[in-house]
Design a protein around this motif. Structure first.
Motif, short mmCIF file in Angstrom:
data_model
loop_
_atom_site.label_atom_id
_atom_site.label_comp_id
_atom_site.label_asym_id
_atom_site.label_seq_id
_atom_site.Cartn_x
_atom_site.Cartn_y
_atom_site.Cartn_z
N ALA A 1 0.84 -1.21 0.00
CA ALA A 1 0.00 0.00 0.00
C ALA A 1 0.87 1.26 0.00
CB ALA A 1 -0.94 -0.01 1.22
N ALA A 2 1.90 1.26 0.84
CA ALA A 2 2.78 2.43 0.91
C ALA A 2 3.56 2.61 -0.40
CB ALA A 2 3.74 2.28 2.08
N MET A 3 3.98 1.50 -1.01
CA MET A 3 4.72 1.61 -2.27
C MET A 3 3.84 2.21 -3.37
SD MET A 3 6.64 -1.31 -4.44
CE MET A 3 7.54 -0.92 -5.95
N LEU A 4 2.60 1.76 -3.45
CA LEU A 4 1.69 2.34 -4.45
C LEU A 4 1.48 3.83 -4.19
CD1 LEU A 4 -0.94 -0.51 -4.82
CD2 LEU A 4 0.74 0.25 -6.53
N TRP A 5 1.25 4.20 -2.94
CA TRP A 5 1.11 5.62 -2.59
C TRP A 5 2.36 6.40 -2.98
CZ3 TRP A 5 -1.36 9.89 -1.53
CH2 TRP A 5 -0.64 10.96 -1.01
N ASN A 6 3.51 5.89 -2.59
CA ASN A 6 4.76 6.60 -2.85
C ASN A 6 5.01 6.76 -4.35
OD1 ASN A 6 5.47 7.06 -0.16
ND2 ASN A 6 6.56 5.14 0.00
N PHE A 7 4.77 5.69 -5.11
CA PHE A 7 5.01 5.77 -6.55
C PHE A 7 4.10 6.81 -7.19
CE2 PHE A 7 4.08 4.50 -10.94
CZ PHE A 7 5.36 4.63 -11.48
N PHE A 8 2.81 6.69 -6.97
CA PHE A 8 1.87 7.61 -7.62
C PHE A 8 1.98 9.02 -7.05
CE2 PHE A 8 0.00 3.58 -9.00
CZ PHE A 8 -0.07 3.84 -10.36
N GLY A 9 2.23 9.14 -5.75
CA GLY A 9 2.44 10.46 -5.15
C GLY A 9 3.63 11.17 -5.77
N ASN A 10 4.70 10.43 -5.97
CA ASN A 10 5.89 11.04 -6.57
C ASN A 10 5.73 11.27 -8.08
OD1 ASN A 10 7.80 11.52 -4.40
ND2 ASN A 10 7.60 9.34 -4.07
N LEU A 11 5.07 10.34 -8.75
CA LEU A 11 4.83 10.50 -10.18
C LEU A 11 3.97 11.74 -10.46
CD1 LEU A 11 5.02 9.21 -13.08
CD2 LEU A 11 2.83 8.11 -12.54
N LEU A 12 2.91 11.90 -9.67
CA LEU A 12 1.92 12.96 -9.95
C LEU A 12 2.18 14.26 -9.20
CD1 LEU A 12 -1.23 10.66 -9.84
CD2 LEU A 12 0.00 11.49 -11.87
N PHE A 13 2.95 14.21 -8.11
CA PHE A 13 3.15 15.41 -7.28
C PHE A 13 4.60 15.88 -7.30
CE2 PHE A 13 4.00 17.02 -2.86
CZ PHE A 13 3.37 18.24 -3.01
N THR A 14 5.51 15.02 -6.91
CA THR A 14 6.91 15.43 -6.76
C THR A 14 7.58 15.67 -8.10
OG1 THR A 14 7.06 14.08 -4.77
CG2 THR A 14 9.13 14.81 -5.74
N PHE A 15 7.45 14.73 -9.02
CA PHE A 15 8.18 14.77 -10.29
C PHE A 15 7.27 15.05 -11.48
CE2 PHE A 15 10.74 11.88 -7.57
CZ PHE A 15 11.91 12.63 -7.52
N SER A 16 6.13 15.70 -11.23
CA SER A 16 5.17 15.95 -12.32
C SER A 16 5.69 17.03 -13.28
CB SER A 16 3.83 16.37 -11.76
OG SER A 16 3.96 17.55 -11.00
#
Length: 130
Positions: A115-130
């Motif tokens: 669950a945390a990995m999915l959150w981290n991946f999509f959070g970073n894909l869409l927020f951090t590195f967008s």
């Protein structure tokens, strides 16, 4: 469309590999500060998390997401925020599955990490590195 799917999957796999390196950094730093420096176990654990998050940010910036954003401090802060929320998701999942539903602790941890990995991946894909 198929090329986009393969590229996305490859990015996710790279993110997972970086995460695995972060586990090693986390455990190594935690061990060093707890056993060698004789720091408090909770402080050592926090330091392990911070070093691992920093390691993962740098590797993900360079390798996974290939960011060229000149605002490195802002980008790192966003990454760290996503990571802290991920830690909360991990902890909450273990609490719910193990503490409330009485699942085996390690089975709960497997779901928590996922669950945390999915959150981290999509959070970073869409927020951090967008």
């Amino acid at each position: 469309m198929m090329g986009l799917d393969k590229a996305f999957l490859f990015k996710f796999m790279k993110f997972g590999a970086v995460g695995a390196s972060g586990v090693l950094v986390n455990f190594g730093v935690t061990w060093f500060f707890k056993e060698v420096c004789k720091f408090n176990k909770y402080l050592s654990n926090i330091l392990g998390f911070v070093f691992a998050a920093t390691n993962n940010y740098l590797l993900n910036r360079w390798w996974t997401f290939q960011s060229t954003n000149p605002q490195v401090g802002t980008e790192y802060a966003k990454y760290f925020l996503v990571s802290v929320i991920g830690l909360g998701i991990d902890t909450l999942t273990v609490y719910l599955l193990n503490g409330k539903l009485k699942w085996n602790f390690y089975l709960s941890k497997v779901f928590a990490v996922g669950a945390a990995m999915l959150w981290n991946f999509f959070g970073n894909l869409l927020f951090t590195f967008s």
